[in-house]
Design a protein around this motif. Structure first.
Motif, PDB file in Angstrom:
ATOM      1  N   PRO A  34       7.435   5.820 -15.030  1.00  0.00           N
ATOM      2  CA  PRO A  34       6.568   4.981 -14.200  1.00  0.00           C
ATOM      3  C   PRO A  34       7.227   4.483 -12.914  1.00  0.00           C
ATOM      4  O   PRO A  34       6.539   4.180 -11.949  1.00  0.00           O
ATOM      5  CB  PRO A  34       6.214   3.800 -15.113  1.00  0.00           C
ATOM      6  CG  PRO A  34       7.151   3.852 -16.259  1.00  0.00           C
ATOM      7  CD  PRO A  34       7.626   5.260 -16.380  1.00  0.00           C
ATOM      8  N   PHE A  35       8.551   4.371 -12.890  1.00  0.00           N
ATOM      9  CA  PHE A  35       9.196   3.873 -11.668  1.00  0.00           C
ATOM     10  C   PHE A  35       9.911   4.978 -10.896  1.00  0.00           C
ATOM     11  O   PHE A  35      10.714   4.721 -10.017  1.00  0.00           O
ATOM     12  CB  PHE A  35      10.146   2.712 -12.000  1.00  0.00           C
ATOM     13  CG  PHE A  35       9.417   1.534 -12.597  1.00  0.00           C
ATOM     14  CD1 PHE A  35       8.456   0.856 -11.867  1.00  0.00           C
ATOM     15  CD2 PHE A  35       9.656   1.146 -13.911  1.00  0.00           C
ATOM     16  CE1 PHE A  35       7.750  -0.213 -12.423  1.00  0.00           C
ATOM     17  CE2 PHE A  35       8.955   0.083 -14.471  1.00  0.00           C
ATOM     18  CZ  PHE A  35       8.000  -0.596 -13.731  1.00  0.00           C
ATOM     19  N   GLY A  36       9.612   6.245 -11.226  1.00  0.00           N
ATOM     20  CA  GLY A  36      10.206   7.372 -10.503  1.00  0.00           C
ATOM     21  C   GLY A  36       9.392   7.720  -9.270  1.00  0.00           C
ATOM     22  O   GLY A  36       8.707   6.876  -8.696  1.00  0.00           O
ATOM     23  N   LYS A  37       9.438   8.997  -8.861  1.00  0.00           N
ATOM     24  CA  LYS A  37       8.731   9.463  -7.663  1.00  0.00           C
ATOM     25  C   LYS A  37       7.221   9.183  -7.789  1.00  0.00           C
ATOM     26  O   LYS A  37       6.646   9.348  -8.862  1.00  0.00           O
ATOM     27  CB  LYS A  37       8.968  10.970  -7.506  1.00  0.00           C
ATOM     28  CG  LYS A  37       8.313  11.576  -6.271  1.00  0.00           C
ATOM     29  CD  LYS A  37       8.693  13.061  -6.189  1.00  0.00           C
ATOM     30  CE  LYS A  37       7.810  13.903  -5.320  1.00  0.00           C
ATOM     31  NZ  LYS A  37       7.153  13.433  -4.174  1.00  0.00           N
ATOM     32  N   ARG A  38       6.629   8.765  -6.685  1.00  0.00           N
ATOM     33  CA  ARG A  38       5.198   8.454  -6.710  1.00  0.00           C
ATOM     34  C   ARG A  38       4.448   9.304  -5.691  1.00  0.00           C
ATOM     35  O   ARG A  38       5.010   9.683  -4.663  1.00  0.00           O
ATOM     36  CB  ARG A  38       4.969   6.962  -6.449  1.00  0.00           C
ATOM     37  CG  ARG A  38       5.549   6.099  -7.566  1.00  0.00           C
ATOM     38  CD  ARG A  38       5.387   4.640  -7.304  1.00  0.00           C
ATOM     39  NE  ARG A  38       4.055   4.116  -7.626  1.00  0.00           N
ATOM     40  CZ  ARG A  38       3.703   3.637  -8.817  1.00  0.00           C
ATOM     41  NH1 ARG A  38       4.547   3.670  -9.834  1.00  0.00           N
ATOM     42  NH2 ARG A  38       2.492   3.141  -9.004  1.00  0.00           N
ATOM     43  N   VAL A  39       3.181   9.590  -6.003  1.00  0.00           N
ATOM     44  CA  VAL A  39       2.344  10.383  -5.099  1.00  0.00           C
ATOM     45  C   VAL A  39       1.070   9.586  -4.776  1.00  0.00           C
ATOM     46  O   VAL A  39       0.647   8.750  -5.574  1.00  0.00           O
ATOM     47  CB  VAL A  39       1.958  11.735  -5.751  1.00  0.00           C
ATOM     48  CG1 VAL A  39       3.166  12.649  -5.844  1.00  0.00           C
ATOM     49  CG2 VAL A  39       1.328  11.524  -7.118  1.00  0.00           C
ATOM     50  N   PRO A  40       0.458   9.828  -3.590  1.00  0.00           N
ATOM     51  CA  PRO A  40      -0.766   9.086  -3.235  1.00  0.00           C
ATOM     52  C   PRO A  40      -1.878   9.281  -4.272  1.00  0.00           C
ATOM     53  O   PRO A  40      -1.982  10.350  -4.885  1.00  0.00           O
ATOM     54  CB  PRO A  40      -1.168   9.706  -1.892  1.00  0.00           C
ATOM     55  CG  PRO A  40       0.105  10.238  -1.311  1.00  0.00           C
ATOM     56  CD  PRO A  40       0.906  10.707  -2.495  1.00  0.00           C
ATOM     57  N   VAL A  41      -2.697   8.223  -4.468  1.00  0.00           N
ATOM     58  CA  VAL A  41      -3.811   8.306  -5.409  1.00  0.00           C
ATOM     59  C   VAL A  41      -5.094   7.835  -4.723  1.00  0.00           C
ATOM     60  O   VAL A  41      -5.058   6.936  -3.881  1.00  0.00           O
ATOM     61  CB  VAL A  41      -3.517   7.464  -6.686  1.00  0.00           C
ATOM     62  CG1 VAL A  41      -3.449   5.964  -6.376  1.00  0.00           C
ATOM     63  CG2 VAL A  41      -4.541   7.712  -7.775  1.00  0.00           C
ATOM     64  N   LYS A  42      -6.225   8.458  -5.096  1.00  0.00           N
ATOM     65  CA  LYS A  42      -7.516   8.053  -4.514  1.00  0.00           C
ATOM     66  C   LYS A  42      -8.018   6.805  -5.246  1.00  0.00           C
ATOM     67  O   LYS A  42      -8.518   6.923  -6.372  1.00  0.00           O
ATOM     68  CB  LYS A  42      -8.524   9.191  -4.624  1.00  0.00           C
ATOM     69  CG  LYS A  42      -8.169  10.358  -3.708  1.00  0.00           C
ATOM     70  CD  LYS A  42      -9.245  11.418  -3.695  1.00  0.00           C
ATOM     71  CE  LYS A  42      -8.905  12.468  -2.639  1.00  0.00           C
ATOM     72  NZ  LYS A  42      -9.761  13.655  -2.711  1.00  0.00           N
ATOM     73  N   ARG A  43      -7.878   5.651  -4.600  1.00  0.00           N
ATOM     74  CA  ARG A  43      -8.206   4.374  -5.263  1.00  0.00           C
ATOM     75  C   ARG A  43      -9.208   3.536  -4.451  1.00  0.00           C
ATOM     76  O   ARG A  43      -9.768   2.576  -4.966  1.00  0.00           O
ATOM     77  CB  ARG A  43      -6.907   3.580  -5.470  1.00  0.00           C
ATOM     78  CG  ARG A  43      -7.070   2.297  -6.234  1.00  0.00           C
ATOM     79  CD  ARG A  43      -5.740   1.586  -6.426  1.00  0.00           C
ATOM     80  NE  ARG A  43      -4.848   2.292  -7.311  1.00  0.00           N
ATOM     81  CZ  ARG A  43      -3.504   2.286  -7.184  1.00  0.00           C
ATOM     82  NH1 ARG A  43      -2.928   1.592  -6.221  1.00  0.00           N
ATOM     83  NH2 ARG A  43      -2.755   2.959  -8.029  1.00  0.00           N
ATOM     84  N   SER A  44      -9.444   3.880  -3.188  1.00  0.00           N
ATOM     85  CA  SER A  44     -10.265   3.007  -2.342  1.00  0.00           C
ATOM     86  C   SER A  44     -11.720   3.442  -2.337  1.00  0.00           C
ATOM     87  O   SER A  44     -12.057   4.547  -1.900  1.00  0.00           O
ATOM     88  CB  SER A  44      -9.698   2.995  -0.924  1.00  0.00           C
ATOM     89  OG  SER A  44      -8.383   2.479  -0.973  1.00  0.00           O
ATOM     90  N   CYS A  45     -12.590   2.543  -2.833  1.00  0.00           N
ATOM     91  CA  CYS A  45     -14.032   2.800  -2.873  1.00  0.00           C
ATOM     92  C   CYS A  45     -14.572   2.492  -1.482  1.00  0.00           C
ATOM     93  O   CYS A  45     -14.064   1.605  -0.805  1.00  0.00           O
ATOM     94  CB  CYS A  45     -14.701   1.874  -3.865  1.00  0.00           C
ATOM     95  SG  CYS A  45     -13.847   1.808  -5.442  1.00  0.00           S
ATOM     96  N   TYR A  46     -15.611   3.198  -1.065  1.00  0.00           N
ATOM     97  CA  TYR A  46     -16.059   3.007   0.313  1.00  0.00           C
ATOM     98  C   TYR A  46     -17.534   3.310   0.490  1.00  0.00           C
ATOM     99  O   TYR A  46     -18.183   3.896  -0.392  1.00  0.00           O
ATOM    100  CB  TYR A  46     -15.245   3.908   1.258  1.00  0.00           C
ATOM    101  CG  TYR A  46     -15.325   5.387   0.926  1.00  0.00           C
ATOM    102  CD1 TYR A  46     -14.468   5.950  -0.022  1.00  0.00           C
ATOM    103  CD2 TYR A  46     -16.256   6.216   1.552  1.00  0.00           C
ATOM    104  CE1 TYR A  46     -14.546   7.300  -0.339  1.00  0.00           C
ATOM    105  CE2 TYR A  46     -16.342   7.565   1.242  1.00  0.00           C
ATOM    106  CZ  TYR A  46     -15.485   8.105   0.294  1.00  0.00           C
ATOM    107  OH  TYR A  46     -15.560   9.435  -0.034  1.00  0.00           O
ATOM    108  N   SER A  47     -18.036   2.926   1.650  1.00  0.00           N
ATOM    109  CA  SER A  47     -19.380   3.267   2.071  1.00  0.00           C
ATOM    110  C   SER A  47     -19.186   3.855   3.459  1.00  0.00           C
ATOM    111  O   SER A  47     -19.088   3.110   4.427  1.00  0.00           O
ATOM    112  CB  SER A  47     -20.187   1.978   2.175  1.00  0.00           C
ATOM    113  OG  SER A  47     -21.377   2.105   1.533  1.00  0.00           O
TER     114      SER A  47
END
Ligand SMILES: Cc1cc2nc3c(=O)[nH]c(=O)nc-3n(C[C@H](O)[C@H](O)[C@H](O)COP(=O)(O)OP(=O)(O)OC[C@H]3O[C@@H](n4cnc5c(N)ncnc54)[C@H](O)[C@@H]3O)c2cc1C
Length: 585
Positions: free
Chosen positions: A127-140
């Motif tokens: 969980p604290f290793g390399k991280r990648v972008p995630v689709k988390r932002s809801c939008y209109s």
């Protein structure tokens, strides 16, 4: 004239209206706003509102909480961050049920997209290793704030809230640690009114107008913060002011991070994707403080592009996204580029520069939005704050994109609930008939003054010098200069006069009072920045380039001391599960 309500909410942006929706109908509730409610700055929010819904890919609130803590450069209070990220999922579904029209994915669920600093572990077992972008932002599309504000406005009307639109609040009434109400004047005729209330909530938004280049609406003058400061209460962490990397060049109008979320790329004059130098793993999707510093570093090192007026910019390239994506997902902001810069984003890159965007600091509160009267955590009875004017603190030293709209709905609701609980046993406290004396004097003073100074000159000098000496990069020398400048401007303010002597829609009068508020917010910002001898999040001291956890894992509390420098105290950061680490992307 005294008007009496169980609760008075100041501000009709997302935070104020979400609180208003929560107040049960049996209590009388007034919302006061200096603009007509749907013109509040929330309506300009473009990119989105985040929650780990997992509609596009697997995600969790814990991922979101870790990103928010790391994004805050470990200054955010982790107990509040956990509350916000956990509640986010419910809050978004609630907005959907209230009628907010979100964009949809192929399965008909709320669509989500990338935003800076929102990531998940590349390997679930590390969980604290390399991280990648995630689709988390809801939008209109790129009108998320607009539809959120409309939805909340309609729901507040349904909840039978009384609106006082184009009323300007000038004073907080408070005695012995108990809030009694506020004083306001009606902009239409300059008549002064006392609002007596058992509970008052400030939801008055930010103060980006203290800087020359800003994405904030003209109303963003931080009145609520200044009124609270003026009443002897502290302001927290004001030195942390976020510059958004992509404002339209010269104008500061925002080009949402959604543009990079959809794949937009930043380039310097050589056409180089320079973010690879500063944040090799997430590149253009690094958090805002880092991208803003990167842009200014490129410009300082001669890799910016010199405009016709001698100022520099870099480029945001969307041309490879194609017309369909641009028209479908980024219609509004690309329209701004066409209208204001004459640039066609489907075929040309957009000239951009960092723009003053968001106040991480503000009125200190606990997780129930109760306003703190000191660094020990004692509260003012009956006084609440939520939204950008408040500091819970969930954003710490740097806010992640789309976490503000989330903050509004999570803490707006929590504040509304806390007020409803408080009202069960609260009673009115006496308010004197002449409690509006001071406001009447201020208005008469401005209307009758023969002073030789003009508000516009003082404001312009304030905005220019704040940009130079208290902007993205700061030094002791620059901040000392800024402190002297502020002393001068405050002195000159005492000698201002206004040309418009009328009492009907006197916007010059309103702007003069707003300027006083800007000067107060600038004071808390500059002294906080001067004292904090480290670099953290949006606060970069070139003379102290490193974060210093040993001495500075603490929040600044600034108290106004009339006639001298503010008194600065500190409050430790709340750490629950995430120990500070080096912040690399
Ligand atoms: C251009 C732009 C785009 C953004 N995009 C996003 C995004 O995509 N996602 C995201 O999460 N965040 C975004 N943000 C940040 C976010 O929109 C704001 O932080 C948030 O909307 C502030 O909401 P609020 O309810 O605190 O205050 P606001 O919406 O600013 O409302 C303040 C209210 O207070 C009232 N008020 C102020 N002073 C007085 C006074 N003296 N008397 C009476 N009334 C007063 C005003 O009339 C107004 O109703 C964006 C910000 C900007 C500027």
């Amino acid at each position: 004239m005294i008007k009496t309500y169980d609760v008075v909410i100041i501000g009709a942006g997302g935070a104020g209206l979400r609180a208003a929706v929560e107040i049960p109908k049996e209590y009388s509730c007034a919302v006061i706003s200096k603009v007509y409610p749907p013109r509040s700055h929330t309506g300009t929010a473009q990119g989105g509102v985040c929650a780990a819904l997992s509609n596009m890919e697997e995600d969790s609130w814990e991922n979101h909480a870790f990103d928010t803590v790391k994004g805050s450069d470990y200054l955010g209070d982790q107990d509040s961050i956990e509350v916000m990220c956990k509640d986010a999922i419910r809050a978004i579904i609630e907005l959907e049920h209230m009628g907010m029209p979100f964009s949809r994915n192929e399965n008909g669920q709320i669509a989500q997209r990338f935003f800076g600093g929102h990531t998940k572990p590349a390997d679930k077992n590390d969980p604290f290793g390399k991280r990648v972008p995630v689709k988390r932002s809801c939008y209109s599309a790129d009108r998320t704030g607009h539809v959120m504000l409309q939805t909340l406005f309609e729901n507040s009307i349904k909840n039978q809230v009384t609106f006082y639109s184009e009323f300007f609040v000038t004073e907080l009434l408070m005695e012995n640690g108990v809030c009694k109400g506020v004083v306001a004047f009606d902009i239409a005729n300059s008549e002064v009114h006392i609002f007596q209330a058992k509970a008052v909530m400030f939801a008055t938004g930010g103060y980006g107008r203290v800087f020359r280049i800003t994405s904030n609406a003209h109303v963003g003058t931080g009145d609520g913060m200044a009124l609270v400061y003026n009443a002897g209460l502290p302001l927290e962490d004001m030195e942390f002011f976020q510059f958004h990397p992509t404002g339209l060049w010269k104008l500061g109008i925002l080009v949402s991070e959604a543009a990079r979320g959809e794949g937009g790329i930043l380039k310097n004059k050589d056409g180089e994707r320079f973010m690879s130098r500063y944040a090799p793993s997430v590149m253009d999707l690094a958090p805002r403080d880092m991208v803003s510093r990167a842009i200014i570093s490129e410009i300082r090192e001669g890799r910016g592009i010199r405009g016709s007026d001698g100022t520099d910019y870099v480029l945001l390239d969307l041309t490879h996204l194609g017309k369909e994506v641009i028209d479908d997902k980024l219609p509004e902001i690309t329209g701004f580029a066409r209208t204001y810069l004459g640039v066609e984003p489907t075929t040309e890159p957009i000239p951009i520069q960092p723009t003053a965007h968001y106040a991480m600091g503000g009125i200190p509160t606990n997780v129930n939005c109760e306003v703190l009267m000191n660094e020990k955590g004692d509260i003012v009875k009956g006084l609440y704050a939520a939204g950008e004017c408040a500091c819970v603190s969930v954003h710490g030293a740097n806010r992640l994109g789309t976490n503000s709209l989330l903050d509004l709905v999570v803490f707006g609701r929590r504040g509304g609930k806390a007020i409803s609980d408080y009202l069960k046993n609260a009673s009115f406290t006496e308010v004197r008939n002449d409690a509006d004396e001071r406001t009447k004097e201020i208005i008469a003073g401005l209307l009758n003054s023969n002073g030789t100074e003009k508000a516009v000159n003082i404001r312009t000098e304030l905005q220019n010098t704040m940009m130079e000496d208290c902007g993205v990069f700061r030094t002791e020398e620059g901040l000392k200069k800024m402190i002297l400048k502020l002393e001068e401007l405050k002195e000159r303010y005492r000698n201002i006069s206004i040309q418009d002597k009328s009492k009907v829609f006197n916007t010059e009068l309103v702007e003069a009072i707003e300027l006083d508020n800007l000067l107060k917010n600038a004071e808390a910002t500059v002294y906080g920045a001067y004292n904090r001898t480290e670099s953290r999040g949006a606060h970069t001291r070139e003379d102290f380039p490193k974060r210093n956890d040993q001495e500075w894992m603490k929040h600044t509390f600034a108290f106004e001391k009339k006639g001298s420098a503010p008194e600065i105290k500190y409050k430790p950061v709340v750490v629950t599960r995430y120990q500070p680490m080096e912040r690399k992307y």
